[in-house]
Design an enzyme around this catalytic site. Structure first.
Site, PDB file in Angstrom:
ATOM      1  N   ASN A   3      47.137 -23.078 -19.488  1.00  0.00           N
ATOM      2  CA  ASN A   3      48.477 -23.583 -19.170  1.00  0.00           C
ATOM      3  C   ASN A   3      48.630 -24.998 -19.712  1.00  0.00           C
ATOM      4  O   ASN A   3      47.677 -25.797 -19.697  1.00  0.00           O
ATOM      5  CB  ASN A   3      48.790 -23.496 -17.680  1.00  0.00           C
ATOM      6  CG  ASN A   3      47.752 -24.110 -16.773  1.00  0.00           C
ATOM      7  OD1 ASN A   3      46.569 -24.098 -17.082  1.00  0.00           O
ATOM      8  ND2 ASN A   3      48.183 -24.654 -15.649  1.00  0.00           N
ATOM      9  N   ILE A   4      49.822 -25.271 -20.202  1.00  0.00           N
ATOM     10  CA  ILE A   4      50.122 -26.574 -20.804  1.00  0.00           C
ATOM     11  C   ILE A   4      51.389 -27.098 -20.142  1.00  0.00           C
ATOM     12  O   ILE A   4      52.489 -26.577 -20.377  1.00  0.00           O
ATOM     13  CB  ILE A   4      50.315 -26.437 -22.336  1.00  0.00           C
ATOM     14  CG1 ILE A   4      49.082 -25.786 -22.975  1.00  0.00           C
ATOM     15  CG2 ILE A   4      50.587 -27.815 -22.951  1.00  0.00           C
ATOM     16  CD1 ILE A   4      49.260 -25.422 -24.444  1.00  0.00           C
ATOM     17  N   TYR A  12      59.271 -30.550 -16.230  1.00  0.00           N
ATOM     18  CA  TYR A  12      58.462 -29.455 -15.675  1.00  0.00           C
ATOM     19  C   TYR A  12      58.740 -28.068 -16.252  1.00  0.00           C
ATOM     20  O   TYR A  12      57.829 -27.284 -16.466  1.00  0.00           O
ATOM     21  CB  TYR A  12      58.640 -29.376 -14.159  1.00  0.00           C
ATOM     22  CG  TYR A  12      58.133 -30.573 -13.391  1.00  0.00           C
ATOM     23  CD1 TYR A  12      57.224 -31.469 -13.957  1.00  0.00           C
ATOM     24  CD2 TYR A  12      58.567 -30.817 -12.093  1.00  0.00           C
ATOM     25  CE1 TYR A  12      56.774 -32.572 -13.252  1.00  0.00           C
ATOM     26  CE2 TYR A  12      58.115 -31.913 -11.373  1.00  0.00           C
ATOM     27  CZ  TYR A  12      57.212 -32.797 -11.962  1.00  0.00           C
ATOM     28  OH  TYR A  12      56.766 -33.873 -11.261  1.00  0.00           O
ATOM     29  N   CYS A  62      52.649 -21.096 -19.473  1.00  0.00           N
ATOM     30  CA  CYS A  62      51.509 -20.497 -18.781  1.00  0.00           C
ATOM     31  C   CYS A  62      50.386 -20.142 -19.764  1.00  0.00           C
ATOM     32  O   CYS A  62      50.625 -19.953 -20.972  1.00  0.00           O
ATOM     33  CB  CYS A  62      51.928 -19.213 -18.078  1.00  0.00           C
ATOM     34  SG  CYS A  62      53.041 -19.441 -16.688  1.00  0.00           S
ATOM     35  N   GLU A  80      48.755 -17.335 -20.085  1.00  0.00           N
ATOM     36  CA  GLU A  80      48.903 -16.013 -20.697  1.00  0.00           C
ATOM     37  C   GLU A  80      49.821 -16.075 -21.911  1.00  0.00           C
ATOM     38  O   GLU A  80      49.557 -15.484 -22.959  1.00  0.00           O
ATOM     39  CB  GLU A  80      49.496 -15.014 -19.693  1.00  0.00           C
ATOM     40  CG  GLU A  80      48.677 -14.830 -18.428  1.00  0.00           C
ATOM     41  CD  GLU A  80      49.056 -15.797 -17.309  1.00  0.00           C
ATOM     42  OE1 GLU A  80      49.297 -16.989 -17.601  1.00  0.00           O
ATOM     43  OE2 GLU A  80      49.115 -15.359 -16.154  1.00  0.00           O
TER      44      GLU A  80
HETATM   45  N1  THU Z   1      50.557 -20.657 -14.416  1.00  0.00           N
HETATM   46  C1  THU Z   1      49.967 -19.948 -15.429  1.00  0.00           C
HETATM   47  O1  THU Z   1      49.378 -20.533 -16.337  1.00  0.00           O
HETATM   48  N2  THU Z   1      50.048 -18.598 -15.397  1.00  0.00           N
HETATM   49  C2  THU Z   1      50.707 -17.874 -14.453  1.00  0.00           C
HETATM   50  O2  THU Z   1      50.832 -16.662 -14.569  1.00  0.00           O
HETATM   51  C3  THU Z   1      51.270 -18.556 -13.290  1.00  0.00           C
HETATM   52  C4  THU Z   1      51.252 -20.040 -13.310  1.00  0.00           C
HETATM   53  C5  THU Z   1      50.490 -22.127 -14.450  1.00  0.00           C
HETATM   54  C6  THU Z   1      51.799 -22.812 -14.720  1.00  0.00           C
HETATM   55  C7  THU Z   1      51.586 -24.167 -14.107  1.00  0.00           C
HETATM   56  O3  THU Z   1      51.005 -25.024 -15.068  1.00  0.00           O
HETATM   57  C8  THU Z   1      50.589 -23.922 -12.995  1.00  0.00           C
HETATM   58  O4  THU Z   1      50.053 -22.628 -13.196  1.00  0.00           O
HETATM   59  C9  THU Z   1      51.192 -23.998 -11.599  1.00  0.00           C
HETATM   60  O5  THU Z   1      52.312 -23.191 -11.493  1.00  0.00           O
END
Ligand code: THU
Length: 126
Positions: free
Chosen positions: A42-43, A48, A53, A55
């Site tokens: 995740n970046i 915000y 994410c 994935e």
């Molecule tokens: N996040 C993901 O990387 N994948 C997901 O399927 C759900 C949420 C990340 C986004 C954000 O950086 C952090 O988790 C908190 O929501």
């Protein structure tokens, strides 16, 4: 490629999460039909909603390199880098998976393996 190894690659990717706002690290490892693996984390962004994410990072990396046929993705994540609880993919990421994958696409989490059909039974398709 085993599920265990793919989860290990996802955990490695989670170490590279840029998550200075949520402190919630996520890593993903996407397996192509041909056996290549693309990882993602995740970046986050100070604006915000621009956060991406793990994935989707992995999928966009793969697609941008010319790979669009996938068999599985491993996902792991947690608050403060604690990967002990399963981290389910968000609806947005499931929708992006749906763009490229069929219902039998495997989503490998730390509590077991699921299909896209199981996690998103009724899916929008244009
Ligand atoms: N996040 C993901 O990387 N994948 C997901 O399927 C759900 C949420 C990340 C986004 C954000 O950086 C952090 O988790 C908190 O929501």
């Amino acid at each position: 490629m085993t599920d265990k190894k793919l989860l290990e690659l996802a955990a490695d990717a989670a170490q590279r999460a840029y998550c200075r706002y949520s402190h919630f690290s996520v890593g993903a490892a996407l397996l192509t039909d041909g056996g290549e693996v693309f990882t993602g984390c995740n970046i986050e962004n100070g604006s915000y909603s621009l956060t991406v994410c793990a994935e989707r990072t992995a999928i966009f990396k793969a697609v941008s390199e010319g790979f669009i046929n996938f068999s599985a993705i491993a996902i792991t994540g947690g608050a403060g880098g604690d990967l002990s609880s399963p981290c389910y993919p968000c609806g947005a990421c499931l929708q992006v998976i749906n763009e490229f994958c069929k219902g039998d696409f495997r989503i490998i989490l730390t509590d077991g393996s699921y299909t896209l059909d199981e996690l998103m039974p009724n899916r929008f398709k244009l």
